[in-house]
Scaffold this motif. Structure first.
Motif, short mmCIF file in Angstrom:
data_model
loop_
_atom_site.label_atom_id
_atom_site.label_comp_id
_atom_site.label_asym_id
_atom_site.label_seq_id
_atom_site.Cartn_x
_atom_site.Cartn_y
_atom_site.Cartn_z
N LEU A 1 0.87 -1.19 0.00
CA LEU A 1 0.00 0.00 0.00
C LEU A 1 0.90 1.23 0.00
CD1 LEU A 1 -2.66 -1.16 2.63
CD2 LEU A 1 -2.80 -1.25 0.13
N SER A 2 1.52 1.48 -1.10
CA SER A 2 2.50 2.57 -1.18
C SER A 2 1.87 3.89 -1.56
CB SER A 2 3.57 2.21 -2.22
OG SER A 2 2.97 2.08 -3.49
N GLY A 3 0.63 3.86 -1.91
CA GLY A 3 0.00 5.09 -2.36
C GLY A 3 0.25 5.36 -3.83
N ARG A 4 1.11 4.58 -4.44
CA ARG A 4 1.38 4.77 -5.87
C ARG A 4 0.36 3.99 -6.68
NH1 ARG A 4 7.57 3.52 -7.03
NH2 ARG A 4 6.85 4.20 -9.09
N ARG A 5 -0.01 4.56 -7.79
CA ARG A 5 -1.00 3.92 -8.64
C ARG A 5 -0.36 2.74 -9.39
NH1 ARG A 5 -4.54 7.00 -13.31
NH2 ARG A 5 -5.82 5.19 -13.95
N ALA A 6 -0.95 1.58 -9.27
CA ALA A 6 -0.41 0.39 -9.93
C ALA A 6 -0.60 0.52 -11.44
CB ALA A 6 -1.11 -0.85 -9.42
N LYS A 7 0.37 0.01 -12.16
CA LYS A 7 0.26 0.00 -13.61
C LYS A 7 -0.77 -1.04 -14.04
CE LYS A 7 4.94 1.54 -14.74
NZ LYS A 7 6.20 1.19 -15.45
N ILE A 8 -1.44 -0.76 -15.13
CA ILE A 8 -2.41 -1.69 -15.68
C ILE A 8 -1.74 -2.50 -16.79
CG2 ILE A 8 -4.61 -1.96 -16.86
CD1 ILE A 8 -4.84 -1.00 -13.99
N VAL A 9 -1.78 -3.80 -16.63
CA VAL A 9 -1.25 -4.70 -17.66
C VAL A 9 -2.43 -5.27 -18.44
CG1 VAL A 9 -0.06 -6.88 -18.07
CG2 VAL A 9 0.80 -5.30 -16.35
N TYR A 10 -2.29 -5.29 -19.75
CA TYR A 10 -3.35 -5.78 -20.63
C TYR A 10 -2.99 -7.19 -21.11
CZ TYR A 10 -4.87 -0.97 -20.50
OH TYR A 10 -5.29 0.27 -20.06
N ARG A 11 -3.95 -8.07 -21.01
CA ARG A 11 -3.77 -9.48 -21.38
C ARG A 11 -4.83 -9.88 -22.38
NH1 ARG A 11 -6.48 -13.62 -19.58
NH2 ARG A 11 -7.31 -12.43 -17.81
N LEU A 12 -4.43 -10.65 -23.37
CA LEU A 12 -5.37 -11.14 -24.38
C LEU A 12 -6.22 -12.25 -23.77
CD1 LEU A 12 -5.91 -10.63 -27.45
CD2 LEU A 12 -4.48 -12.64 -27.90
N THR A 13 -7.53 -12.14 -23.93
CA THR A 13 -8.44 -13.18 -23.44
C THR A 13 -8.58 -14.29 -24.48
OG1 THR A 13 -10.40 -12.13 -24.36
CG2 THR A 13 -9.73 -11.44 -22.14
N ALA A 14 -9.26 -15.37 -24.10
CA ALA A 14 -9.51 -16.46 -25.05
C ALA A 14 -10.33 -15.95 -26.23
CB ALA A 14 -10.22 -17.61 -24.35
N ASP A 15 -11.34 -15.10 -25.94
CA ASP A 15 -12.15 -14.53 -27.02
C ASP A 15 -11.30 -13.62 -27.91
OD1 ASP A 15 -14.39 -15.85 -26.19
OD2 ASP A 15 -15.27 -14.14 -25.12
N GLY A 16 -10.38 -12.89 -27.27
CA GLY A 16 -9.51 -12.02 -28.03
C GLY A 16 -8.58 -12.79 -28.95
N LYS A 17 -8.07 -13.90 -28.45
CA LYS A 17 -7.19 -14.74 -29.27
C LYS A 17 -7.97 -15.31 -30.46
CE LYS A 17 -4.16 -18.78 -29.11
NZ LYS A 17 -3.61 -19.87 -28.26
N GLU A 18 -9.18 -15.75 -30.20
CA GLU A 18 -10.00 -16.30 -31.28
C GLU A 18 -10.30 -15.23 -32.33
OE1 GLU A 18 -14.41 -18.41 -31.91
OE2 GLU A 18 -13.58 -18.12 -29.89
N HIS A 19 -10.61 -14.01 -31.84
CA HIS A 19 -10.90 -12.92 -32.78
C HIS A 19 -9.67 -12.57 -33.60
CE1 HIS A 19 -12.64 -9.30 -34.44
NE2 HIS A 19 -11.67 -8.57 -33.92
N PHE A 20 -8.50 -12.53 -32.98
CA PHE A 20 -7.28 -12.19 -33.72
C PHE A 20 -6.98 -13.25 -34.77
CE2 PHE A 20 -2.59 -12.32 -34.15
CZ PHE A 20 -2.42 -11.07 -34.72
N GLU A 21 -7.20 -14.51 -34.44
CA GLU A 21 -6.96 -15.57 -35.41
C GLU A 21 -7.92 -15.45 -36.60
OE1 GLU A 21 -7.25 -19.06 -33.00
OE2 GLU A 21 -5.17 -18.90 -32.29
N GLU A 22 -9.15 -15.00 -36.33
CA GLU A 22 -10.08 -14.75 -37.42
C GLU A 22 -9.58 -13.63 -38.32
OE1 GLU A 22 -13.81 -13.90 -35.65
OE2 GLU A 22 -14.20 -15.96 -34.99
N LEU A 23 -9.05 -12.57 -37.70
CA LEU A 23 -8.51 -11.46 -38.48
C LEU A 23 -7.32 -11.91 -39.32
CD1 LEU A 23 -8.62 -8.57 -35.83
CD2 LEU A 23 -10.20 -8.94 -37.73
#
Length: 222
Positions: free
Chosen positions: A73-95
């Protein structure tokens, strides 16, 4: 959704398929490693990320700052990490499997080429042949236009037109080599020494075509 926004979404999904990243990493990869996008603001990237999260193709995760435990609890804002979901992977493969006319356009082709390593050979062939056909049509029109207007152009405009034609001709030769490599199953990394120089600029620095042709890469998202 604009075509340029669609290209950015495609590139983001492709990069996150490799590994999760936070916004800074994504922007750096888009600007440098891919070469498809030269420079654009976080004001362009983050709306894209929010859209992809809303569609269920990405998930957001909090990451602690370096040297800090995830629970600190440092008071610093945590960075947001973005991860590909299963639906996202399926959509990318379609593209990746799409080989329609959009795949042959300048910016979209550069983005598609950047992810050829994740694309099946038959799809790569269709995209490469479609791109070559599109450029050959463009080259024919440029030659016809130059033939009609040659006498009315000053030396500098004429030289610019010639430069545009040479850029298209150079890319057609490059595409011919790539198509031949695909046909014989040759790995680009083991191609003859001269290939590296001929392929310089691909995919991010693909020659721009037309009367405003420049040696720059395809345009930058706004």
């Amino acid at each position: 959704m604009s075509r340029r926004a669609g290209i950015l979404e495609f590139a983001v999904l492709g990069l996150l398929r490799e590994s999760p990243m936070h916004g800074y990493e994504l922007r750096k990869r888009l600007n440098t490693s891919l070469g498809v996008f030269r420079a654009f603001s976080y004001g362009t990237l983050y709306p894209c990320l929010k859209t992809l999260v809303a569609r269920g193709w990405l998930a957001e995760e909090s990451a602690a700052a370096p040297g800090e435990p995830a629970t600190a609890l440092s008071g610093r804002r945590a960075k947001i990490v973005y991860r590909l979901t299963a639906d996202g992977k399926e959509h990318f493969e379609e593209l990746l499997s799409q080989t329609g006319p959009d795949a042959y356009e300048d910016e979209h082709f550069a983005a598609r080429f950047a992810f050829f390593g994740q694309t099946s050979r038959d799809v790569r062939m269709r995209v490469l042949e479609g791109r070559r056909s599109r450029l050959e049509e463009r080259l024919e029109k440029m030659r016809a236009s130059l033939s009609r207007t040659r006498e009315r152009l000053d030396d500098y405009t004429l030289e610019l037109q010639r430069h545009g034609m040479e850029s298209v001709e150079r890319e057609v030769r490059w595409l011919n080599e790539l198509i031949e490599s695909e046909r014989v199953g040759r790995d680009l990394r083991t191609s003859r020494p001269g290939d590296a120089e001929r392929q310089k600029g691909a995919p991010g620095d693909l020659p721009r075509s037309g009367s405003d042709s420049r040696p720059d890469s395809p345009g930058t998202p706004t």
